[in-house]
Design a protein around this motif. Structure first.
Motif, mmCIF file in Angstrom:
data_model
loop_
_atom_site.group_PDB
_atom_site.id
_atom_site.type_symbol
_atom_site.label_atom_id
_atom_site.label_comp_id
_atom_site.label_asym_id
_atom_site.label_seq_id
_atom_site.Cartn_x
_atom_site.Cartn_y
_atom_site.Cartn_z
ATOM 1 N N MET A 112 33.505 42.681 40.276
ATOM 2 C CA MET A 112 33.994 43.780 39.793
ATOM 3 C C MET A 112 35.258 43.426 40.889
ATOM 4 O O MET A 112 36.036 43.951 40.097
ATOM 5 C CB MET A 112 32.595 45.073 40.409
ATOM 6 C CG MET A 112 31.725 45.099 39.504
ATOM 7 S SD MET A 112 31.310 46.841 39.469
ATOM 8 C CE MET A 112 30.893 46.826 41.004
ATOM 9 N N LYS A 113 35.290 43.222 41.819
ATOM 10 C CA LYS A 113 36.523 43.195 42.857
ATOM 11 C C LYS A 113 37.662 42.081 41.575
ATOM 12 O O LYS A 113 38.623 41.936 41.536
ATOM 13 C CB LYS A 113 36.096 42.335 44.034
ATOM 14 C CG LYS A 113 37.416 42.281 44.978
ATOM 15 C CD LYS A 113 37.413 41.672 45.761
ATOM 16 C CE LYS A 113 38.752 41.333 47.383
ATOM 17 N NZ LYS A 113 40.020 40.716 46.919
ATOM 18 N N LYS A 114 36.862 40.702 41.365
ATOM 19 C CA LYS A 114 37.849 40.126 40.486
ATOM 20 C C LYS A 114 38.356 40.327 39.380
ATOM 21 O O LYS A 114 39.572 39.829 38.727
ATOM 22 C CB LYS A 114 36.630 38.725 40.311
ATOM 23 C CG LYS A 114 37.235 37.188 39.950
ATOM 24 C CD LYS A 114 36.531 36.129 39.332
ATOM 25 C CE LYS A 114 37.544 35.008 39.106
ATOM 26 N NZ LYS A 114 38.417 35.006 40.292
ATOM 27 N N ILE A 115 37.313 41.694 38.493
ATOM 28 C CA ILE A 115 38.249 42.128 37.392
ATOM 29 C C ILE A 115 39.212 42.873 38.524
ATOM 30 O O ILE A 115 40.458 43.199 37.676
ATOM 31 C CB ILE A 115 37.061 42.961 36.568
ATOM 32 C CG1 ILE A 115 35.767 42.374 36.542
ATOM 33 C CG2 ILE A 115 37.691 44.187 35.920
ATOM 34 C CD1 ILE A 115 34.460 42.531 35.563
ATOM 35 N N ILE A 116 38.614 43.746 39.735
ATOM 36 C CA ILE A 116 39.933 44.372 39.593
ATOM 37 C C ILE A 116 41.512 44.163 40.064
ATOM 38 O O ILE A 116 42.458 44.829 40.107
ATOM 39 C CB ILE A 116 39.232 45.912 40.447
ATOM 40 C CG1 ILE A 116 38.403 46.944 39.911
ATOM 41 C CG2 ILE A 116 40.020 47.108 41.552
ATOM 42 C CD1 ILE A 116 38.731 47.688 38.785
ATOM 43 N N ASP A 117 41.100 42.664 40.377
ATOM 44 C CA ASP A 117 41.963 42.402 41.001
ATOM 45 C C ASP A 117 42.794 41.929 39.548
ATOM 46 O O ASP A 117 44.106 41.765 39.599
ATOM 47 C CB ASP A 117 41.558 41.038 41.724
ATOM 48 C CG ASP A 117 41.247 41.100 43.221
ATOM 49 O OD1 ASP A 117 41.681 42.239 43.566
ATOM 50 O OD2 ASP A 117 40.644 40.410 43.783
ATOM 51 N N TRP A 118 42.692 41.349 39.053
ATOM 52 C CA TRP A 118 43.371 41.883 37.123
ATOM 53 C C TRP A 118 43.559 42.506 36.759
ATOM 54 O O TRP A 118 45.086 42.000 37.013
ATOM 55 C CB TRP A 118 41.716 40.191 36.464
ATOM 56 C CG TRP A 118 42.446 40.062 35.412
ATOM 57 C CD1 TRP A 118 43.567 39.977 34.532
ATOM 58 C CD2 TRP A 118 42.001 41.018 33.770
ATOM 59 N NE1 TRP A 118 43.627 39.935 33.128
ATOM 60 C CE2 TRP A 118 42.735 41.085 32.945
ATOM 61 C CE3 TRP A 118 41.325 42.270 34.282
ATOM 62 C CZ2 TRP A 118 42.955 41.577 31.849
ATOM 63 C CZ3 TRP A 118 40.997 42.630 32.847
ATOM 64 C CH2 TRP A 118 41.630 42.898 31.493
ATOM 65 N N ALA A 119 43.655 43.149 36.737
ATOM 66 C CA ALA A 119 43.803 45.088 36.056
ATOM 67 C C ALA A 119 45.128 45.649 36.627
ATOM 68 O O ALA A 119 45.656 45.468 36.548
ATOM 69 C CB ALA A 119 42.692 45.320 35.691
ATOM 70 N N MET A 120 44.631 44.948 38.360
ATOM 71 C CA MET A 120 45.858 45.535 39.070
ATOM 72 C C MET A 120 46.848 44.699 39.203
ATOM 73 O O MET A 120 47.453 44.476 40.156
ATOM 74 C CB MET A 120 45.200 46.113 40.499
ATOM 75 C CG MET A 120 44.277 46.941 40.476
ATOM 76 S SD MET A 120 45.141 48.537 39.848
ATOM 77 C CE MET A 120 45.638 48.659 41.036
ATOM 78 N N GLY A 121 47.171 43.732 38.395
ATOM 79 C CA GLY A 121 47.861 42.525 38.927
ATOM 80 C C GLY A 121 48.075 41.959 40.168
ATOM 81 O O GLY A 121 48.970 40.833 40.728
ATOM 82 N N GLN A 122 46.562 41.742 40.959
ATOM 83 C CA GLN A 122 46.363 41.701 41.932
ATOM 84 C C GLN A 122 46.087 39.647 42.477
ATOM 85 O O GLN A 122 46.093 39.121 43.638
ATOM 86 C CB GLN A 122 45.559 41.877 43.278
ATOM 87 C CG GLN A 122 46.370 43.390 43.076
ATOM 88 C CD GLN A 122 45.158 43.978 44.490
ATOM 89 O OE1 GLN A 122 44.598 43.959 44.166
ATOM 90 N NE2 GLN A 122 46.071 45.509 44.236
ATOM 91 N N ASP A 123 45.902 39.468 41.096
ATOM 92 C CA ASP A 123 45.099 37.839 41.181
ATOM 93 C C ASP A 123 47.004 36.551 40.308
ATOM 94 O O ASP A 123 47.042 36.992 39.279
ATOM 95 C CB ASP A 123 44.340 37.461 40.233
ATOM 96 C CG ASP A 123 43.402 36.394 39.926
ATOM 97 O OD1 ASP A 123 44.600 35.010 40.510
ATOM 98 O OD2 ASP A 123 42.912 36.081 40.081
ATOM 99 N N PRO A 124 47.133 36.529 41.432
ATOM 100 C CA PRO A 124 48.971 35.133 41.075
ATOM 101 C C PRO A 124 48.544 33.781 39.711
ATOM 102 O O PRO A 124 49.082 34.303 39.445
ATOM 103 C CB PRO A 124 48.896 35.179 42.397
ATOM 104 C CG PRO A 124 47.373 34.858 43.499
ATOM 105 C CD PRO A 124 46.239 35.939 42.973
ATOM 106 N N ASN A 125 47.218 33.655 39.821
ATOM 107 C CA ASN A 125 46.679 32.557 38.702
ATOM 108 C C ASN A 125 46.427 33.828 37.411
ATOM 109 O O ASN A 125 46.795 33.000 36.236
ATOM 110 C CB ASN A 125 45.415 32.087 39.260
ATOM 111 C CG ASN A 125 45.889 31.440 40.700
ATOM 112 O OD1 ASN A 125 46.866 30.471 40.763
ATOM 113 N ND2 ASN A 125 44.439 31.651 41.359
#
Length: 522
Positions: A112-125
């Motif tokens: 779930m953290k991975k999904i939220i990071d993607w949705a919030m633009g916090q995953d640079p990759n």
């Protein structure tokens, strides 16, 4: 780069820090900023308790217990017409989906953290990925994750819309209400979008019956353009997002692909500040579409496997649930202590094969208030014969999957052969290539892959094994599988016959032509 909606500078200041933590995530190192209250469509002024004026200039009134939103005195006939075309049961918080599956506290945290990071633009990759495909085996917990994410992001004001497909619901097993339902939720969130939808539906009240492409442009793209034109933007990579769960439960596989065609084309063409989380089993049509070249730049995949601690999460789930049953069950005084033994828990975790549906089915069976839990556990562990159906929910899932198979007799023969590979009666060599299966069963090259293509959610074709350790138990028990029952005594006879055919054929070929170059590895 994703363009996101930005809030006015003077509204960004908050008097106190307000954070939300992913359900079950107790580590304060991961905090999600909460959206300001005025961002929610039902925002009210905390001091006066009177209707507030939002950044979009709409007026809110509550009269006679009914929530009413007046938008500059404009009649909402069109929006009401749109409301009649939605599927109410598809909302993440629909009353029709009573007690929907969701993640147990302290489980599925990493995913779930991975999904939220993607949705919030916090995953640079993954900042350029506008679509995330969450996929995994049947019963892996995809819907529970989607539900938990939807609830959390709805509370934070970042969930634009959701649609949960349902195979047994005629309003949710086709795409006819998909974009109408999404549009209705967009209209609830943004008054400008609501006005635009009202105009579109007034102009063409049959818009929800138009082609999916036409609906997407009229009911999703145009309303969101209205929002963009009236709001400043930022470049932080975050975005509102839409959740579509259970795409494989849309009954027509042609429409499964069509929905993806429309969404993929739409996000590439119109550059909306919207991301899509799509959850499904890895069915052939869906996997093929997501594997196309035009998705590479905008798609990120998230496969539910053991890399996200599913086994550890299931063990935690079992231990917590057993503890709760032992403490609160009406017949707790009769439960022997300690209960259960650790080796029983480990066996249950093994049988789960990383799939939460098995664990949830077992716990639901044990929680019955009309039975002693320890006796029911003995039924699960096969120490006592079952007087009822402890795996009814799991059996229904397997039956639904196998009901879509066209040549069930051939498929059952293939599966019996797969089970026979580990049978000491045969002592076959390892078969890692499905092409070996074709040769042994006297089929044309590729036939095995074709026949099993509809079972990828429960069978790993490339490795030749069952994704669910409980699936062979289902197939070998006539009382559970009925038309899909595999009688291994009969199938052993058939496999022996084919073995003798190979032996006689090989001896004949060696006698006539010399050593055979290509033979099955047995």
């Amino acid at each position: 780069m994703t363009t996101s909606l930005a809030l006015p500078e003077d509204k960004r200041q908050r008097s106190s820090t307000h954070v939300a933590v992913c359900p079950g995530y107790r580590d304060n190192s991961w905090l999600i900023p909460s959206a300001p209250s005025y961002f929610h469509p039902l925002a009210m002024d905390d001091n006066t308790k009177s209707p507030s004026t939002s950044m979009f200039g709409s007026n809110l009134m509550i009269t006679g217990g009914t929530f009413v939103q007046q938008i500059q005195g404009i009649s909402e006939t069109g929006f009401l017409t749109l409301k009649n075309a939605v599927a109410p049961g598809a909302f993440h918080n629909s009353g029709d989906r009573f007690d929907p599956p969701k993640c147990y506290p302290n489980t599925r945290v990493a995913i779930m953290k991975k999904i939220i990071d993607w949705a919030m633009g916090q995953d640079p990759n993954k900042r350029d990925a506008l679509i995330m495909w969450l996929h995994g085996a049947a019963g892996a917990g995809k819907s529970a994750i989607a539900q938990s994410i939807a609830e959390m992001c709805y509370a934070e004001g970042t969930l634009l819309a959701s649609f949960f497909f349902g195979r047994s619901d005629s309003n949710r097993n086709t795409p006819k209400a998909l974009f109408s339902t999404i549009a209705y939720q967009i209209g609830l969130m943004f008054p400008q979008a609501r006005q635009k939808l009202n105009q579109i539906m007034d102009h063409d009240s049959l818009m929800p019956t138009r082609s999916l492409e036409t609906q997407f442009f009229a009911l999703v793209v145009q309303p969101m353009w209205e929002v963009l034109n009236s709001s400043p933007s930022s470049e932080d990579g975050s975005a509102l997002f839409i959740i579509i769960d259970g795409l494989d439960e849309c009954l027509d596989v042609v429409f499964q692909r069509k929905i993806l065609d429309v969404i993929i084309s739409g996000v590439k063409t119109y550059h909306l500040p919207v991301k899509f989380l799509i959850a499904s089993r890895p069915e052939q049509e869906i996997s093929t579409r997501f594997g196309a070249a035009d998705t590479h730049a905008i798609l990120t995949r998230l496969f539910l496997d053991d890399g996200y601690q599913s086994v550890a999460d299931i063990e935690l789930f079992f231990r917590e649930k057993f503890k709760s049953i032992a403490q609160s069950h009406p017949f707790k005084r009769y439960i022997p202590r300690p209960w259960p033994k650790d080796d029983v828990i480990q066996e249950l975790v093994h049988r789960s094969s990383g799939q939460f549906i098995y664990a949830a089915t077992v716990v639901k069976y044990l929680e019955s208030n009309r039975h002693k839990p320890h006796q029911r556990l003995e039924v699960i562990m096969e120490a006592h014969p079952a007087k009822d159906q402890p795996f009814a929910e799991l059996d229904a899932l397997y039956s639904q999957i196998f009901s879509s198979v066209q040549d069930i007799d051939l498929v059952l023969l293939i599966l019996a052969f797969m089970m026979a590979l580990n049978d000491p009666f045969f002592r076959f060599g390892p078969f890692y290539d499905p092409d070996d299966y074709d040769l042994f069963l006297f089929l044309d090259p590729g036939d095995i892959r074709v026949q099993l293509s509809g079972l990828t959610s429960v069978i790993d074709i490339s490795k030749g094994h069952f994704r669910h350790a409980s699936l062979p138990d289902f197939l070998l028990d006539k009382s559970r599988s009925a038309p899909f029952f595999i009688n291994m005594t009969q199938y052993r006879t058939e496999l022996v016959r084919k073995s003798l055919q190979h032996i006689s054929g090989r001896l004949f070929l060696i006698y006539c032509t010399g050593p055979v170059v290509r033979q099955p590895n047995f």
